[in-house]
Design a protein around this motif. Structure first.
Motif, PDB file in Angstrom:
ATOM      1  N   GLY A 540       1.473   7.695   4.879  1.00 13.65           N
ATOM      2  CA  GLY A 540       1.809   9.046   4.455  1.00 13.65           C
ATOM      3  C   GLY A 540       3.314   9.206   4.449  1.00 13.65           C
ATOM      4  O   GLY A 540       4.008   8.589   5.257  1.00 13.65           O
ATOM      5  N   TYR A 541       3.811  10.006   3.547  1.00 13.31           N
ATOM      6  CA  TYR A 541       5.261  10.180   3.438  1.00 13.31           C
ATOM      7  C   TYR A 541       5.556  11.509   2.737  1.00 13.31           C
ATOM      8  O   TYR A 541       4.687  12.107   2.077  1.00 13.31           O
ATOM      9  N   ILE A 554      -0.630  18.509   2.737  1.00 17.57           N
ATOM     10  CA  ILE A 554      -0.994  17.100   2.573  1.00 17.57           C
ATOM     11  C   ILE A 554      -2.016  16.994   1.447  1.00 17.57           C
ATOM     12  O   ILE A 554      -2.930  17.815   1.352  1.00 17.57           O
ATOM     13  N   ALA A 555      -1.854  15.987   0.608  1.00 16.55           N
ATOM     14  CA  ALA A 555      -2.841  15.756  -0.449  1.00 16.55           C
ATOM     15  C   ALA A 555      -2.998  14.261  -0.662  1.00 16.55           C
ATOM     16  O   ALA A 555      -2.167  13.462  -0.216  1.00 16.55           O
ATOM     17  N   THR A 556      -4.085  13.873  -1.330  1.00 16.00           N
ATOM     18  CA  THR A 556      -4.316  12.464  -1.648  1.00 16.00           C
ATOM     19  C   THR A 556      -4.761  12.344  -3.093  1.00 16.00           C
ATOM     20  O   THR A 556      -5.278  13.283  -3.701  1.00 16.00           O
ATOM     21  N   GLY A 557      -4.553  11.133  -3.644  1.00 16.66           N
ATOM     22  CA  GLY A 557      -5.095  10.806  -4.954  1.00 16.66           C
ATOM     23  C   GLY A 557      -4.748  11.809  -6.035  1.00 16.66           C
ATOM     24  O   GLY A 557      -3.596  12.253  -6.158  1.00 16.66           O
ATOM     25  N   CYS A 584      -3.379   6.780   2.796  1.00 15.15           N
ATOM     26  CA  CYS A 584      -4.177   6.050   3.792  1.00 15.15           C
ATOM     27  C   CYS A 584      -4.022   6.701   5.157  1.00 15.15           C
ATOM     28  O   CYS A 584      -3.020   6.488   5.851  1.00 15.15           O
ATOM     29  N   LEU A 585      -4.998   7.496   5.545  1.00 14.30           N
ATOM     30  CA  LEU A 585      -4.944   8.199   6.824  1.00 14.30           C
ATOM     31  C   LEU A 585      -4.882   7.216   7.986  1.00 14.30           C
ATOM     32  O   LEU A 585      -4.115   7.398   8.938  1.00 14.30           O
ATOM     33  N   SER A 594       6.963   9.181  16.423  1.00 14.47           N
ATOM     34  CA  SER A 594       8.205   9.748  15.893  1.00 14.47           C
ATOM     35  C   SER A 594       8.169   9.853  14.377  1.00 14.47           C
ATOM     36  O   SER A 594       8.644  10.851  13.806  1.00 14.47           O
ATOM     37  N   TYR A 595       7.585   8.830  13.733  1.00  9.37           N
ATOM     38  CA  TYR A 595       7.482   8.885  12.273  1.00  9.37           C
ATOM     39  C   TYR A 595       6.465   9.934  11.844  1.00  9.37           C
ATOM     40  O   TYR A 595       6.718  10.723  10.928  1.00  9.37           O
ATOM     41  N   ARG A 596       5.327   9.969  12.512  1.00 12.00           N
ATOM     42  CA  ARG A 596       4.298  10.942  12.148  1.00 12.00           C
ATOM     43  C   ARG A 596       4.830  12.360  12.287  1.00 12.00           C
ATOM     44  O   ARG A 596       4.581  13.231  11.428  1.00 12.00           O
TER      45      ARG A 596
END
Length: 663
Positions: A540-541, A554-557, A584-585, A594-596
């Motif tokens: 995720g980014y 947050i969204a996907t696809g 990719c969860l 820290s990144y999350r």
């Protein structure tokens, strides 16, 4: 084979029986009947035919052995112990105990010499077809005289294996493809847990397998010479796979329980165990007895296997010297070699607008040119899944040089056969179907995750937006269900760059399966704030941010592009929000905290947009969050009509987000 008197041979076979009976009794759990009944056929196979090296269980020149009837695991553990594998008597004594090396059903990577995780019936049967398919494909590429051309794939299967539907699919596939190095011993004991098999199973097994195109023989389960002749005949029949029906007596030797369901899935009991030992002329104590003369005989067997290994090594060395190019190809398969710049190569030129299934097709072509071990196939949906390796050729009946496999409409067997390719470790297999039909593949997908196999799934038509085919073909709950499988990386890319990154991730990932979930419909290119390609590989980014934003969406696809358009409408109304793509969860959850937290700040309110059930997203959204998912089945209609009906136009998404953000 070392020479042995009839008395010594009986003692060797009874050792296998009693190791199983003692282990199950000590654990007070397990299946003694199958090992006791099948000990003779297993002894003949392992001593006279099976080629193995206990010091190097994954030796390339070995024959492959699969215990598809995995509930009889003590048969395999006893054979591994006697054959010199790193499995001691103490390991057998810890059968079915916590952290032991002898679990209730065999587990790949857990016990040396175990080729597949078997237990769910029929899976090992189909895995073996994958082993034989992989051997035929790679041997065809390497040419005559190559080190792989003469090994066989053996399995012991039971009534339960043959009842399961996956075995029917796999047997049909194997017969059509004439996989002649496949030799299965059917432990035909006529007993299941509930009683005799004729309660539910009265078909003509011989006729059925002959109709599939198999070579079928029948033999008595205690006739060693008959079993040997049948195995030799099977190995000589290279144009067809072979099934040897071996008529056995479950629990052989137990005076009251032999031939009954009472010995199938429970310990004999102290009284019956003692009676069985007396009946077979076996000492009542000590338990786990391996007589010295039996141990000496198996040492002779091991020495003969070492000689076979040495002969193979000499032949392989000579072949390598004479065939440097095929030898390099073999090494590329053995190592599943992937170039160091794979990510850069796949991402190059991938920033395009199209259906992700078509963007995946482009990535497959690039990857296939870079990774020789990559092979693919589809369940009669290659045209829709876009999974063909162009120019790679197709595997056909008796012709194996292709890199594309027609699995036919056999999703369950396809997953299990692909697992066989992955277990053997000489290919990186991918297999394709519609996402909704991943339900037909669930057992092998779960086993791939449990066994940490590098198997890749290409699941297309990923949402209600596939359109007119309607609710039977429109996945709703599948993403949630698949994400619940530990170790399975489910990747739902939003555009060309994410699709290329998904393929790179799947090919680089050695320790588990990866699912690529792709759209039928065309998607727009995303407008990203950052051009750093590494962000694509973190699950995720941040796609775009907004000054003063206190909301993360947050969204996907396919919903990422829709949400990006919706957030532009929100911004015009004075509601700034951060957009995060999370293809990719599971990958995101593996990142450092820290990144999350940098991507989804703890102080932000969180909404998630995905056209699926969405239950897994609440852990990110929290009790004050919002999940815009779907909690009912789809409908038959064009894509745009469905978007309006289910609330996935940019305007509808913006309205729901605004009401929530201002609430």
């Amino acid at each position: 084979m070392p020479q042995a008197s009839a008395e010594l041979t009986k003692k060797c076979v009874d050792t296998i029986r009693m190791l199983a009976a003692d282990a199950v009794q000590q654990a007070n759990s397990g299946h003694p009947g199958m090992p006791m009944g099948a000990a003779d056929l297993a002894f003949v196979l392992w001593t006279r035919h099976l080629r193995f090296d206990p010091k190097e269980p994954r030796w390339l020149g070995r024959d492959r052995f699969i215990l598809s009837a995995g509930h009889g695991s003590m048969l395999l553990y006893g054979l591994l112990h006697l054959s010199g594998y790193d499995l001691g008597l103490e390991d057998l004594k810890q059968f079915r105990q916590l952290h032991s090396r002898t679990p209730g059903h065999p587990e790949f990577r857990h016990t040396p010499g175990v080729e597949v995780t078997s237990g769910p019936l029929g899976q090992g049967f189909a895995n073996g077809v994958g082993f034989a398919l992989g051997q035929a494909m790679l041997s065809a590429q390497l040419g005559p005289g190559n080190p792989l051309e003469d090994h066989f794939v053996y399995a012991i299967c039971g009534d339960g294996d043959l009842m399961e539907g996956v075995s029917a699919e796999a047997a049909s596939f194997a017969g059509h493809h004439r996989l002649g190095r496949l030799v299965y011993l059917y432990d035909d004991n006529g007993i299941t847990i509930d009683g005799k098999t004729d309660l539910t199973f009265t078909e003509d097994v011989t006729g059925r397998f002959e109709a599939y195109g198999w070579h079928v023989q029948s033999v008595d389960g205690r006739d060693h010479e008959g079993i040997d002749r049948a195995l030799r005949a099977a190995k000589a029949e290279l144009s067809r796979p072979s099934l040897i029906r071996v008529k056995t007596v479950i629990g052989f030797g137990a005076p009251k329980k032999a031939g009954t369901s009472g010995v199938h899935g429970a310990a004999l009991g102290e009284e019956e165990l003692a009676a069985a030992k007396k009946n077979l002329g076996w000492p009542e104590g000590p338990r786990f007895l391996v007589p010295d003369e039996v141990r000496a005989y198996w040492r002779e067997v091991q020495e003969e296997k070492r000689m076979l290994r040495a002969a193979w090594d000499r032949k392989a060395t000579a072949w390598r010297a004479a065939n440097p190019a095929p030898a390099a190809l073999l090494d590329a398969h053995v190592e599943r070699k992937v170039p160091a710049d794979l990510r850069a190569k796949l991402l190059e030129g991938a920033d395009a607008a199209d259906a992700t299934r078509k963007l995946s097709q482009a990535a497959i072509q690039k990857a296939a040119a870079l990774v020789p071990a990559l092979v693919g196939g589809s369940a009669d949906l290659a045209e829709s899944n876009n999974t063909d390796i162009k120019g790679g050729g197709f595997v056909g009946a008796g012709s194996y040089q292709g890199r594309n496999v027609h699995y036919g409409i056999r999703e369950h067997a396809m997953g299990a056969i692909a697992n066989g390719l992955a277990y053997d470790g000489l290919h990186i297999p991918f297999s394709g179907t519609f996402l909704v039909f991943s339900d037909y593949m669930r057992p092998p997908v779960r086993l791939a995750a449990l066994s940490r196999l590098q198997s890749i799934y290409v699941w297309t038509h990923d949402s209600i937006f596939l359109g007119e085919d309607g609710p039977t073909h429109q996945p709703i709950e599948q993403l949630t269900a698949l994400r619940a499988i530990p170790g399975l990386h489910v990747v739902r890319p939003a555009d060309g760059l994410e699709t290329a990154a998904a393929w790179a991730h799947a090919i680089e990932r050695r320790e588990g399966p990866t699912a690529l979930v792709l759209t039928r419909q065309k998607l727009p290119k995303l407008a990203r704030a950052s051009s750093d390609p590494e962000q694509l590989f973190r699950g995720g980014y941040v796609v775009t941010d907004a000054p003063g934003a206190k909301v993360t969406v947050i969204a996907t696809g396919s919903e990422v592009g829709t949400t990006q358009a919706a957030l532009a409408l929100l911004a015009a109304k004075g509601v700034p929000a951060r957009l995060v793509s999370m293809p990719c969860l599971a990958c995101f959850e593996e990142q450092p905290a820290s990144y999350r937290d940098a991507v989804v700040p703890p102080g932000h309110r969180v909404a998630v947009v995905e056209a699926a059930r969405g239950l897994e997203w609440w852990k990110l959204a929290g009790k004050d969050g919002l999940v815009l998912g779907i909690d009912r089945f789809g409908a038959s209609a064009p894509e745009k009509a469905l978007a309006g009906e289910f609330g996935y136009t940019p305007e509808q998404v913006a309205a729901k987000l605004e009401a929530w953000a201002r609430g």
